[in-house]
Structure formats: structure tokens, C-alpha cells
Scaffold this motif. Structure first.
Motif, PDB file in Angstrom:
ATOM      1  N   ALA A 115     -14.057   3.101  -4.719  1.00  0.00           N
ATOM      2  CA  ALA A 115     -12.803   2.184  -4.967  1.00  0.00           C
ATOM      3  C   ALA A 115     -13.026   1.598  -5.852  1.00  0.00           C
ATOM      4  O   ALA A 115     -14.067   1.164  -6.453  1.00  0.00           O
ATOM      5  CB  ALA A 115     -12.693   1.274  -3.748  1.00  0.00           C
TER       6      ALA A 115
ATOM      7  N   CYS B 138      -3.573   0.341  -3.781  1.00  0.00           N
ATOM      8  CA  CYS B 138      -3.268  -0.965  -2.672  1.00  0.00           C
ATOM      9  C   CYS B 138      -2.556  -2.122  -3.446  1.00  0.00           C
ATOM     10  O   CYS B 138      -3.576  -1.851  -5.144  1.00  0.00           O
ATOM     11  CB  CYS B 138      -4.352  -1.678  -1.975  1.00  0.00           C
ATOM     12  SG  CYS B 138      -4.110  -3.397  -1.848  1.00  0.00           S
TER      13      CYS B 138
ATOM     14  N   GLN C 257       1.224  -0.951   0.105  1.00  0.00           N
ATOM     15  CA  GLN C 257      -0.097   0.307   0.296  1.00  0.00           C
ATOM     16  C   GLN C 257       0.772   1.310   0.202  1.00  0.00           C
ATOM     17  O   GLN C 257       1.716   1.683   0.367  1.00  0.00           O
ATOM     18  CB  GLN C 257      -1.027  -0.039   1.251  1.00  0.00           C
ATOM     19  CG  GLN C 257      -2.287  -0.612   0.904  1.00  0.00           C
ATOM     20  CD  GLN C 257      -3.074  -0.609   2.404  1.00  0.00           C
ATOM     21  OE1 GLN C 257      -3.304  -1.761   3.779  1.00  0.00           O
ATOM     22  NE2 GLN C 257      -3.945   0.230   2.107  1.00  0.00           N
TER      23      GLN C 257
ATOM     24  N   HIS D  20     -10.555  -6.258  -0.552  1.00  0.00           N
ATOM     25  CA  HIS D  20     -10.885  -6.103   0.795  1.00  0.00           C
ATOM     26  C   HIS D  20     -10.305  -4.591   0.889  1.00  0.00           C
ATOM     27  O   HIS D  20      -8.901  -4.146   1.259  1.00  0.00           O
ATOM     28  CB  HIS D  20     -11.154  -6.461   1.678  1.00  0.00           C
ATOM     29  CG  HIS D  20     -11.713  -8.279   1.347  1.00  0.00           C
ATOM     30  ND1 HIS D  20     -12.491  -8.743   1.977  1.00  0.00           N
ATOM     31  CD2 HIS D  20     -11.433  -9.443   0.817  1.00  0.00           C
ATOM     32  CE1 HIS D  20     -13.758  -9.658   1.800  1.00  0.00           C
ATOM     33  NE2 HIS D  20     -12.904 -10.599   1.100  1.00  0.00           N
ATOM     34  N   TRP D  21     -10.954  -3.933   1.084  1.00  0.00           N
ATOM     35  CA  TRP D  21     -10.265  -2.250   2.074  1.00  0.00           C
ATOM     36  C   TRP D  21     -11.611  -2.282   3.427  1.00  0.00           C
ATOM     37  O   TRP D  21     -12.078  -2.546   3.510  1.00  0.00           O
ATOM     38  CB  TRP D  21     -11.418  -1.311   1.231  1.00  0.00           C
ATOM     39  CG  TRP D  21     -10.074  -0.863   0.732  1.00  0.00           C
ATOM     40  CD1 TRP D  21     -10.658  -1.720  -0.747  1.00  0.00           C
ATOM     41  CD2 TRP D  21      -8.862   0.171   0.248  1.00  0.00           C
ATOM     42  NE1 TRP D  21      -8.972  -0.973  -2.234  1.00  0.00           N
ATOM     43  CE2 TRP D  21      -8.678   0.094  -1.535  1.00  0.00           C
ATOM     44  CE3 TRP D  21      -8.002  -0.019   1.467  1.00  0.00           C
ATOM     45  CZ2 TRP D  21      -7.366  -0.169  -1.434  1.00  0.00           C
ATOM     46  CZ3 TRP D  21      -6.685   0.409   0.759  1.00  0.00           C
ATOM     47  CH2 TRP D  21      -6.507   0.453  -0.611  1.00  0.00           C
ATOM     48  N   TYR D  22     -10.728  -2.013   4.729  1.00  0.00           N
ATOM     49  CA  TYR D  22     -11.398  -1.941   5.851  1.00  0.00           C
ATOM     50  C   TYR D  22     -10.327  -0.246   6.263  1.00  0.00           C
ATOM     51  O   TYR D  22      -9.371   0.129   5.340  1.00  0.00           O
ATOM     52  CB  TYR D  22     -10.357  -2.352   6.712  1.00  0.00           C
ATOM     53  CG  TYR D  22     -10.741  -4.863   6.439  1.00  0.00           C
ATOM     54  CD1 TYR D  22     -10.527  -5.480   5.748  1.00  0.00           C
ATOM     55  CD2 TYR D  22     -11.442  -4.540   7.090  1.00  0.00           C
ATOM     56  CE1 TYR D  22     -11.014  -6.189   5.487  1.00  0.00           C
ATOM     57  CE2 TYR D  22     -11.987  -5.942   7.266  1.00  0.00           C
ATOM     58  CZ  TYR D  22     -11.516  -7.049   6.346  1.00  0.00           C
ATOM     59  OH  TYR D  22     -11.989  -7.967   5.941  1.00  0.00           O
ATOM     60  N   ARG D  23     -11.206   0.148   7.491  1.00  0.00           N
ATOM     61  CA  ARG D  23     -11.355   1.379   7.848  1.00  0.00           C
ATOM     62  C   ARG D  23     -10.513   0.969   9.534  1.00  0.00           C
ATOM     63  O   ARG D  23     -11.663   0.032   9.753  1.00  0.00           O
ATOM     64  CB  ARG D  23     -12.364   2.742   7.853  1.00  0.00           C
ATOM     65  CG  ARG D  23     -12.191   3.249   8.419  1.00  0.00           C
ATOM     66  CD  ARG D  23     -13.263   4.230   7.748  1.00  0.00           C
ATOM     67  NE  ARG D  23     -12.761   5.718   8.041  1.00  0.00           N
ATOM     68  CZ  ARG D  23     -13.192   6.017   9.420  1.00  0.00           C
ATOM     69  NH1 ARG D  23     -14.014   5.105  10.022  1.00  0.00           N
ATOM     70  NH2 ARG D  23     -13.702   6.688  10.626  1.00  0.00           N
TER      71      ARG D  23
ATOM     72  N   LEU E 191      -8.101   3.129  -3.455  1.00  0.00           N
ATOM     73  CA  LEU E 191      -9.870   3.750  -3.012  1.00  0.00           C
ATOM     74  C   LEU E 191      -9.003   5.469  -2.903  1.00  0.00           C
ATOM     75  O   LEU E 191      -8.331   6.119  -2.999  1.00  0.00           O
ATOM     76  CB  LEU E 191      -8.677   3.638  -1.374  1.00  0.00           C
ATOM     77  CG  LEU E 191      -9.975   4.022  -0.805  1.00  0.00           C
ATOM     78  CD1 LEU E 191     -11.345   2.690  -0.878  1.00  0.00           C
ATOM     79  CD2 LEU E 191      -9.966   3.538   1.270  1.00  0.00           C
TER      80      LEU E 191
ATOM     81  N   CYS F 192      -6.105  -2.715   2.710  1.00  0.00           N
ATOM     82  CA  CYS F 192      -5.944  -3.131   1.891  1.00  0.00           C
ATOM     83  C   CYS F 192      -5.552  -4.819   2.260  1.00  0.00           C
ATOM     84  O   CYS F 192      -5.005  -4.481   2.622  1.00  0.00           O
ATOM     85  CB  CYS F 192      -6.038  -3.102   0.688  1.00  0.00           C
ATOM     86  SG  CYS F 192      -4.148  -3.449   0.204  1.00  0.00           S
TER      87      CYS F 192
ATOM     88  N   SER G 105      -5.711  -1.613  -6.585  1.00  0.00           N
ATOM     89  CA  SER G 105      -7.066  -0.731  -5.744  1.00  0.00           C
ATOM     90  C   SER G 105      -6.612   0.567  -5.919  1.00  0.00           C
ATOM     91  O   SER G 105      -5.502   0.704  -4.856  1.00  0.00           O
ATOM     92  CB  SER G 105      -7.913  -1.843  -5.445  1.00  0.00           C
ATOM     93  OG  SER G 105      -8.670  -1.400  -5.242  1.00  0.00           O
TER      94      SER G 105
ATOM     95  N   TYR H  25      -6.144   3.101   6.310  1.00  0.00           N
ATOM     96  CA  TYR H  25      -6.519   2.242   5.654  1.00  0.00           C
ATOM     97  C   TYR H  25      -6.186   1.226   4.862  1.00  0.00           C
ATOM     98  O   TYR H  25      -5.334   0.998   4.668  1.00  0.00           O
ATOM     99  CB  TYR H  25      -7.372   3.350   4.280  1.00  0.00           C
ATOM    100  CG  TYR H  25      -8.424   3.978   4.616  1.00  0.00           C
ATOM    101  CD1 TYR H  25      -7.931   5.248   5.296  1.00  0.00           C
ATOM    102  CD2 TYR H  25      -9.640   3.982   4.575  1.00  0.00           C
ATOM    103  CE1 TYR H  25      -8.247   6.204   5.453  1.00  0.00           C
ATOM    104  CE2 TYR H  25     -10.390   4.759   5.640  1.00  0.00           C
ATOM    105  CZ  TYR H  25      -9.512   6.210   5.366  1.00  0.00           C
ATOM    106  OH  TYR H  25     -10.939   6.599   5.902  1.00  0.00           O
TER     107      TYR H  25
END
Lengths: 111, 118
Positions: free
Chosen positions: A64, A23, A6, A34-37, A75, A90, A73, A88
Motif C-alpha cells: 500500500a 481509497c 473507495q 488503515h486498511w483491512y481485509r 492497495l 480503508c 491511498s 478490502y
């Protein structure tokens, strides 16, 4: 082990600015991205699951995109707010439920 | 989706001691995982906690150092044994599930345990 990267590692933006981060992942045997915060002292929160090349997902001011052929990817956050400050993450998922995470992008939005 | 709690949320421990972290899920789940994030590093999978059998450890992690229990489908513990400062990290548990029957599996995480070893 899958090498998920990233960039940038950290980012400071002014409130109201739009921003984006990247990412990158190996494109072979791709299954899902998958993206997470992740806010400090809270659980990582799932933002998006993306599976198809060209996928675009949107959730409020966050969106995204996914390119599985070249393995990246993006974001995007439009009009950043202080409450967007978080890390953030991924993760590239393989069949068999193995998730490989990047090191994250730490975003700070300055009021 | 699952709601996951962990305790303790943070701890400061002396070198050579052990700490057990508990993870509770609000519903029965098949798969539970333990991760750690060392400073500046990515979330790294330690092991998959299997109900009724020994955990499956990833390369570089061993049962003697990180014993794991999974007595039922809603609970797991991770012990960090004989700690050293290099074990200072955030430890997270997660479960695998989907928001609805048509969704891909996602990982739902606990809030993490922030461990500092002096």
C-alpha cells in the motif's frame, strides 16, 4: 463525518493477475489511514496502518502507498490468488480514535 | 492485539421483536465500539460503549432503539429494539488497541452478527 470513498466497488480478476484499488479521504487534519481485509463470516483483519506522506507498506504480495497531501491511498495485490478474495476496507482515523470507513472494494479472484 | 467473539453469528427475526448481541473480548480494553454495515453501505459507527456510564451515540442513533450495556472491561451488549426490515445488517463490535507500545491504535473486530428482519 469524514467522507471516505473507495473504488472500484467490486472487482473480478483472474488468478495470477495483479490488481489495485483506491481509497480517497479528506487530506485536512489527517492522522492515520488503515486498511483491512474482510472475508465473509470472519473478523475484519488489519493489514496496514499508514501515517506519513509517501509511506509504503508491504505484507507478502500486498502493498500500500499513501499520499496525505492529495488524500489517497492505493492497495496493490501482486499475482492474485483465490484466497485473496475478500472485501478490502480503508478507514481514515482522526485523533480521538474516531474511524471513518469507506464502503469497501469486493475482490473476487477467479481460479 | 485483542481477540473478539460475538454471538449470535446470525439470526432471522420477526418485525417488532428485539435481539441482543453479545461481544466478548479476551483482554481488558478501555474502548469498545458498535458498528453496522447495511447492504452496499460503509461500516457506520453506532456508538461507543463506555464502561460504567451511558454509551455515546453517533448522530442518527438513539438509546431507545439501540440500548448498549458495558458492565466491565471485557464485555458489551447491543440490543436492536422493535426491529424492522431496515435493521437488516451486519453488526460488529470492536475494541481499540495497539499491537505493541510503538504502534498507532488499531481497531480489532469481532466476526459480526448477520441480522435479517422479516
Amino acid at each position: 463525518i469524514l467522507n471516505v470513498e473507495q473504488s472500484p466497488q467490486s472487482l473480478h480478476v483472474q488468478e495470477g493477475d495483479s490488481t489495485n484499488f483506491t481509497c480517497s479521504f479528506p487530506s485536512s487534519n489527517f492522522y492515520a489511514l488503515h486498511w483491512y481485509r474482510w472475508e465473509t463470516a470472519k473478523s475484519p483483519e488489519a493489514l496496514f496502518v499508514m501515517t506519513l506522506n509517501g509511506d509504503e507498506k508491504k505484507k507478502g504480495r500486498i502493498s500500500a502507498t499513501l499520499n496525505t497531501k492529495e488524500g489517497y491511498s492505493y492497495l496493490y495485490i501482486k499475482g492474485s490468488q483465490p484466497e485473496d478474495s475478500a472485501t478490502y476496507l480503508c478507514a481514515s482515523a482522526r485523533m480521538g480514535n474516531q474511524f471513518y470507513f469507506g464502503t469497501g472494494t469486493s475482490l473476487t479472484v477467479i481460479p | 492485539s485483542a481477540v473478539i467473539s460475538q454471538k449470535p453469528s446470525r439470526d432471522i427475526c420477526q418485525r417488532g421483536t428485539s435481539l441482543t448481541i453479545q461481544c466478548q473480548v479476551d483482554s481488558q480494553v478501555t474502548m469498545m465500539f458498535w458498528y453496522r454495515q447495511q447492504p452496499g453501505q460503509s461500516l457506520t459507527l453506532i456508538a461507543t460503549a463506555n464502561q460504567g456510564s451511558e454509551a455515546t451515540y453517533e448522530s442518527g442513533f438513539v438509546i431507545d432503539k439501540f440500548p448498549i450495556s458495558r458492565p466491565n472491561l471485557t464485555f458489551s451488549t447491543l440490543t436492536v429494539s422493535n426491529m424492522s426490515p431496515e435493521d437488516s445488517s451486519i453488526y460488529l463490535c470492536s475494541s481499540l488497541g495497539s499491537r505493541d507500545s510503538s504502534s498507532y491504535n488499531e481497531q480489532f473486530f469481532g466476526p459480526g452478527t448477520r441480522l435479517t428482519v422479516l
